[in-house]
Design an enzyme around this catalytic site. Structure first.
Site, PDB file in Angstrom:
ATOM      1  N   GLY A  58       0.836  -1.204   0.000  1.00  0.00           N
ATOM      2  CA  GLY A  58       0.000   0.000   0.000  1.00  0.00           C
ATOM      3  C   GLY A  58       0.858   1.236   0.000  1.00  0.00           C
ATOM      4  N   CYS A  85       5.022  -6.439   1.700  1.00  0.00           N
ATOM      5  CA  CYS A  85       5.468  -5.043   1.719  1.00  0.00           C
ATOM      6  C   CYS A  85       4.782  -4.282   2.863  1.00  0.00           C
ATOM      7  CB  CYS A  85       5.239  -4.411   0.342  1.00  0.00           C
ATOM      8  SG  CYS A  85       6.115  -2.852   0.145  1.00  0.00           S
ATOM      9  N   TYR A  86       3.860  -3.365   2.556  1.00  0.00           N
ATOM     10  CA  TYR A  86       3.140  -2.673   3.629  1.00  0.00           C
ATOM     11  C   TYR A  86       2.421  -3.681   4.539  1.00  0.00           C
ATOM     12  CZ  TYR A  86      -0.228   0.418   5.898  1.00  0.00           C
ATOM     13  OH  TYR A  86      -0.970   1.086   6.819  1.00  0.00           O
ATOM     14  N   HIS A 180       8.212  -8.230  -3.305  1.00  0.00           N
ATOM     15  CA  HIS A 180       6.938  -8.548  -3.971  1.00  0.00           C
ATOM     16  C   HIS A 180       6.996  -9.887  -4.707  1.00  0.00           C
ATOM     17  CE1 HIS A 180       4.812  -4.736  -3.280  1.00  0.00           C
ATOM     18  NE2 HIS A 180       6.035  -4.211  -3.251  1.00  0.00           N
ATOM     19  N   SER A 234     -20.172  -9.216 -29.730  1.00  0.00           N
ATOM     20  CA  SER A 234     -19.487  -8.068 -30.325  1.00  0.00           C
ATOM     21  C   SER A 234     -18.296  -8.487 -31.171  1.00  0.00           C
ATOM     22  CB  SER A 234     -18.985  -7.143 -29.205  1.00  0.00           C
ATOM     23  OG  SER A 234     -17.918  -7.779 -28.523  1.00  0.00           O
ATOM     24  N   VAL A 237     -13.442 -10.726 -26.977  1.00  0.00           N
ATOM     25  CA  VAL A 237     -13.182 -11.976 -26.267  1.00  0.00           C
ATOM     26  C   VAL A 237     -14.275 -12.312 -25.246  1.00  0.00           C
ATOM     27  CG1 VAL A 237     -11.522 -13.216 -24.827  1.00  0.00           C
ATOM     28  CG2 VAL A 237     -10.736 -11.469 -26.387  1.00  0.00           C
ATOM     29  N   ASP A 238     -14.650 -11.313 -24.428  1.00  0.00           N
ATOM     30  CA  ASP A 238     -15.546 -11.624 -23.316  1.00  0.00           C
ATOM     31  C   ASP A 238     -16.900 -12.152 -23.795  1.00  0.00           C
ATOM     32  OD1 ASP A 238     -13.438 -10.701 -21.846  1.00  0.00           O
ATOM     33  OD2 ASP A 238     -14.325  -8.750 -21.405  1.00  0.00           O
ATOM     34  N   LYS A 380      -9.080 -11.357 -16.872  1.00  0.00           N
ATOM     35  CA  LYS A 380      -9.020 -11.494 -18.336  1.00  0.00           C
ATOM     36  C   LYS A 380      -8.212 -12.728 -18.765  1.00  0.00           C
ATOM     37  CE  LYS A 380     -10.016  -9.214 -22.213  1.00  0.00           C
ATOM     38  NZ  LYS A 380     -11.296  -8.548 -22.462  1.00  0.00           N
TER      39      LYS A 380
END
Ligand code: XMP
Length: 524
Positions: A58, A85-86, A180, A234, A237-238, A380
């Site tokens: 954060g 981290c935070y 991280h 459309s 992909v979705d 995604k």
């Protein structure tokens, strides 16, 4: 059937740019997780019933008075916790450690040295140094650091500038990492996350594409029963994945409407029909509405006005076509997890409401249909994996994103049919050459833009005034910022020669070298 949500991890968000990445890595390890605000209530945490909790990084300083801290009830859940981290710093403070501002922030690669054995990091290393100590190459991004370990925790790893780079309490299963693990620059990061979720939290790998599909199919059948479902297709992909999934779940109860607005890429309408209707046997109504869209766009040059017209006309056409179908009770949408998170509001908006998101325009609100959103738990990359598993072609699943208003915002100024035709051909040449050079998958988005400028060229001895085509290719992770792609000049030359030779209405080709910000990816 296996309950793929039974063993799950709670990811608490303290506002890090990497929070979604943490969740994606946990999912990649085959474990379901959800992101919640750091101040989750006790009732909600218990209802969620996680097998482990991860605190994100954060922007705050843990030592500050108003700094956000996780509520104490989390430590009493009796499940392992990993602070990143935070997240490490707030945990250290809570148990009596000390956090200080570093004289200089540490950002980038670092080497950590293992100081003691712990369950989280044991046996995970990039190399052994001359003194026989294990070393890890990691990614750091922090200003503060823990300067005194809290009681009950062992110092598990250190770097030169952060002597407490990892903390471990094997007994309670509480761990903290200053670096991280979710970032790919941390070479062993995924192994660390897998170690935490599998061995320390005891979660199995249930979250796989095949299991997610089975789960979604059962959910859809249960919800929908014998009702009919409508889906706006459309070409993106979705919606494609939703179509394939629903077709597998409910077959002919699914009916798709595909609005061909005349602002699509070369042969796109035919491709959508071939993939879904001809190959997969899905019921698709194709509404050929090019004339209607172009008529409404006539004389309109302002980009936002064009977007509005395209969105409204889409709804009009979609509703008209849908009205011809009887007995439809559900409207399916390709809403995905990042849409859910963003509309929930990172910090303040606690309500988990969904934005009326639609790839191809506004939502037909007057239709009074219930929403069906089978992808709303997925990132995604998970949607893409599902698409492949459901048998959609690779090229469709990994296609660059295409804006809802399509060529409507890539023909600069007024949209005319003849401009769209020139643009479609130029764009197809560009994309074809990117595939031929095998760089299509290396760029995040590439397309051509039509500039309504008459520029001079020569053909034989004669001067010829014709249109200009702009080429745009960018590299980006999140589309919020982007770097223009350093395409090979030979490739650019091949594209430019082909466009000017094959399309007589084009006299000049330019390559856009603006990054975002300050430019945007699209030209309008
Ligand atoms: P910009 O141009 O804002 O684009 O840098 C960022 C990403 O969003 C896409 N984009 C749109 N998508 N409707 C959409 O569905 C729109 O009106 C729209 N405008 C931009 C753009 O293609 C890029 O991927």
């Amino acid at each position: 059937m296996t309950d793929i949500h039974a063993q799950k991890i709670l990811v608490l968000d303290f506002g890090s740019q990497y929070t979604q990445l943490i969740a994606r890595r946990v999912r990649e390890a085959g474990v379901y997780c959800e992101i919640r605000d750091y101040d989750i209530s006790e009732a909600e945490a218990r209802r969620f019933n996680p097998r482990g909790v991860i605190f994100s990084g954060g922007p705050e300083s843990a030592g500050e008075r108003a700094a956000p801290a996780p509520p104490d009830h989390l430590y009493a859940l009796g499940v392992p916790i990993l602070g990143i981290c935070y997240g490490l710093q707030v945990m250290a403070e809570r148990f009596g450690g000390k956090v200080e501002a570093s004289p200089k922030s540490e950002f980038g690669f670092a080497q950590v040295i293992m100081e003691s054995q712990c369950r989280l990091l044991r046996g995970i290393e990039d190399r052994i140094d001359l003194d026989g100590r294990a070393q890890l190459d990691v990614w750091m991004s922090h200003g503060d650091k823990v300067s005194r370990a809290p009681s009950g925790f062992a110092i598990a790893a250190a770097t030169d500038s952060a002597p407490i780079a990892a903390l471990a309490d094997d007994e309670r299963g509480f761990y903290g990492l200053q670096f991280h693990p979710e970032v790919t620059h941390t070479a062993q990061g995924q192994r660390i996350i897998e170690r935490f979720v599998h061995e320390i939290c005891g979660c199995e790998s249930l979250w796989t594409a095949a299991n997610i599909i089975d789960d979604a199919i059962a959910m859809v059948r249960d919800k929908v029963g014998g009702d009919r479902v409508l889906l706006g297709l459309s070409g993106g992909v979705d919606s494609a994945v939703v179509a394939a999934l629903l077709h597998r779940a409910i077959g002919d109860q699914l009916c798709c409407v595909f609005v061909d607005n005349g602002l699509l890429r070369l042969r796109e309408g035919d491709q959508v029909m071939a993939t879904f209707a001809a190959n997969m046997g899905i019921r698709v109504i194709r509404a050929n509405a090019e004339e209607q869209f172009l008529e409404k766009l006539r004389g309109v040059a302002e980009p936002e006005a064009k977007r509005r017209i395209i969105g409204n006309t889409f709804v009009e056409v979609f509703e008209r076509e849908a009205a011809r179908l009887s007995g439809v009770r559900w409207l399916a949408q390709g809403t995905i997890y990042p849409d859910v998170i963003e509309s929930a509001g990172a910090r303040t908006g606690k309500a988990r409401v969904i934005k009326s998101h639609h790839n191809v325009g506004g939502l037909p609100e007057t239709m009074k249909l219930e929403l069906l959103e089978p992808l709303r738990e997925l990132f995604k990359d998970e949607v893409r994996k599902l698409g492949l598993e459901l048998g959609l072609p690779y090229k469709m699943v990994y296609r660059h994103p295409f804006p809802g208003p399509g060529l409507g915002v890539r023909v600069i100024g007024e949209v005319r049919k003849e401009y769209c035709e020139v643009l479609r051909r130029a764009d197809a040449i560009f994309i074809e050459e990117l595939h031929r050079a095998e760089v299509y998958d290396q760029v995040s988005q590439a397309f051509a833009v039509f500039l309504p400028v008459k520029s001079v060229g020569v053909v034989g001895d004669a001067r010829r005034y014709a249109w200009v085509i702009g080429l745009r290719a960018v590299e980006t992770v999140d589309f919020m910022t982007a770097r223009w792609a350093r395409l090979d000049v030979e490739l650019l030359e091949a594209v430019s020669n082909r466009i000017m030779n094959e399309i007589p209405d084009v006299s000049r080709v330019t390559y856009d070298i603006s990054s975002k910000p300050p430019a945007t990816i699209e030209w309008e």
